[in-house]
Design a protein around this motif. Structure first.
Motif, PDB file in Angstrom:
ATOM      1  N   THR A 224     102.641 -25.873  55.766  1.00  0.00           N
ATOM      2  CA  THR A 224     102.565 -26.688  54.555  1.00  0.00           C
ATOM      3  C   THR A 224     102.265 -25.869  53.307  1.00  0.00           C
ATOM      4  O   THR A 224     102.181 -26.422  52.210  1.00  0.00           O
ATOM      5  N   SER A 225     102.126 -24.559  53.468  1.00  0.00           N
ATOM      6  CA  SER A 225     101.840 -23.694  52.319  1.00  0.00           C
ATOM      7  C   SER A 225     103.096 -23.181  51.629  1.00  0.00           C
ATOM      8  O   SER A 225     102.999 -22.443  50.652  1.00  0.00           O
TER       9      SER A 225
ATOM     10  N   SER B 244     104.554 -34.328  45.731  1.00  0.00           N
ATOM     11  CA  SER B 244     103.857 -33.236  46.415  1.00  0.00           C
ATOM     12  C   SER B 244     102.418 -33.108  45.935  1.00  0.00           C
ATOM     13  O   SER B 244     101.508 -32.841  46.728  1.00  0.00           O
ATOM     14  N   MET B 245     102.197 -33.321  44.651  1.00  0.00           N
ATOM     15  CA  MET B 245     100.824 -33.256  44.126  1.00  0.00           C
ATOM     16  C   MET B 245      99.994 -34.435  44.619  1.00  0.00           C
ATOM     17  O   MET B 245      98.803 -34.288  44.903  1.00  0.00           O
TER      18      MET B 245
ATOM     19  N   ARG C  58      98.681 -33.773  47.974  1.00  0.00           N
ATOM     20  CA  ARG C  58      97.600 -32.787  47.951  1.00  0.00           C
ATOM     21  C   ARG C  58      96.323 -33.345  47.344  1.00  0.00           C
ATOM     22  O   ARG C  58      95.312 -32.648  47.272  1.00  0.00           O
TER      23      ARG C  58
ATOM     24  N   ARG D 295      98.306 -34.876  37.680  1.00  0.00           N
ATOM     25  CA  ARG D 295      99.659 -34.781  38.221  1.00  0.00           C
ATOM     26  C   ARG D 295     100.673 -35.407  37.270  1.00  0.00           C
ATOM     27  O   ARG D 295     101.814 -34.934  37.176  1.00  0.00           O
TER      28      ARG D 295
ATOM     29  N   TYR E  25     104.546 -28.002  42.947  1.00  0.00           N
ATOM     30  CA  TYR E  25     103.592 -27.887  44.055  1.00  0.00           C
ATOM     31  C   TYR E  25     102.820 -26.581  43.976  1.00  0.00           C
ATOM     32  O   TYR E  25     101.724 -26.445  44.510  1.00  0.00           O
TER      33      TYR E  25
ATOM     34  N   SER F  25     103.343 -23.553  45.240  1.00  0.00           N
ATOM     35  CA  SER F  25     103.143 -22.768  46.447  1.00  0.00           C
ATOM     36  C   SER F  25     103.534 -21.324  46.167  1.00  0.00           C
ATOM     37  O   SER F  25     104.335 -21.035  45.281  1.00  0.00           O
TER      38      SER F  25
END
Length: 265
Positions: free
Chosen positions: A81-82, A105-106, A109, A116, A156, A158
């Motif tokens: 998920t990272s 996605s935010m 999280r 967001r 997101y 990442s």
């Protein structure tokens, strides 16, 4: 998590697929490469050579038959998920507005609503979609949906982003426009990108390195460094000194693999 100078590492990776009642089919053979933090690396090669399989292994959607796939120094076990993953389809949720899709996605999280909303709006404006925040996917053009899918992943934040032919279904003009926008977004935070494409011009315009895969079973035939200066303009990349020589070398490598697969001597 241990400190590492590599965002991504494939170490002697093999992948075989087994269908019931059939012999195993080897998709990847002894694939070894690394990608440093912030590198944009494209994977090119004949169809069926395992490029997308590499992305799925790093995302944890599948596991290697042998060897190690690592992210930030740790072997990938299970869904990762990272990393962010942008596929050929935009995969927008039809019941969510453009804004709702970008925020998704935010939201997952646990990012606070105001934060967001502000961050989604920033990215929506960056790709020229302001005014379409409350439109649903069926009300957007193909290019607009692609923009939404890209910023939904990049927002997101990442460290690694996987992209599997994200511009494949689009017309040539829209592709180049989105390549330019992707470069502009990538420059903001410089995530590590693994980008699968069949378009050599696209690979050269975007990448720091280009990995050429052999035909099935795929292994890395050549690792090209793209020394063309940044920032790059995909609209005029053909005019950049060194472009022609690199394009010819890439095509020469891939043509040999295609002809081999077809049995052409």
């Amino acid at each position: 998590m241990q400190q590492t100078t590599e965002s991504v590492r494939f170490d002697h990776v093999y992948k075989a697929f087994v269908a019931r009642g059939s012999e195993p089919v080897l998709a990847l053979r002894d694939v070894t490469f690394q990608a440093r933090p912030g590198e944009f690396v494209s994977l090119v090669g004949p169809s069926g050579c395992g490029k997308s399989t590499c992305l799925n292994l790093l995302a944890g959607l599948d596991s290697p038959s042998d060897g190690t796939v690592a992210h930030d120094g740790d072997p990938v076990h299970g869904v990762n998920t990272s990393v962010g993953y942008i596929t050929q389809e935009d995969n927008l949720l039809p019941w969510r507005s453009l804004r709702g899709n970008v925020e998704l996605s935010m939201e997952l999280r646990g990012v606070p609503r105001r934060e967001r909303r502000d961050r989604a709006q920033e990215f929506i404006e960056l790709v020229g979609l302001a005014g379409f925040e409350e439109h649903y996917p069926h009300q957007l053009s193909g290019g607009m949906r692609k923009r939404a899918g890209i910023i939904r992943t990049l927002v997101y934040d990442s460290g690694v982003v996987l992209m599997d032919e994200p511009f494949g279904p689009l017309d040539a003009q829209t592709r180049v426009i989105l390549q330019a926008e992707l470069l502009r977004l990538w420059e903001r935070s410089r995530p590590t990108v693994l980008f699968v494409t069949h378009d050599l011009v696209e690979a050269i315009a975007l990448s720091d390195r280009i990995l050429v895969f052999t035909g099935n079973p795929g292994t890395i035939k050549r690792d090209y460094r793209v020394d063309l200066p940044r920032p790059r303009d995909p609209f005029h990349i053909h005019e950049t000194p060194g472009f022609g020589e690199l394009h010819d070398a890439l095509w020469s490598d891939i043509r040999v693999e295609i002809e081999h697969a077809r049995g052409v001597s």
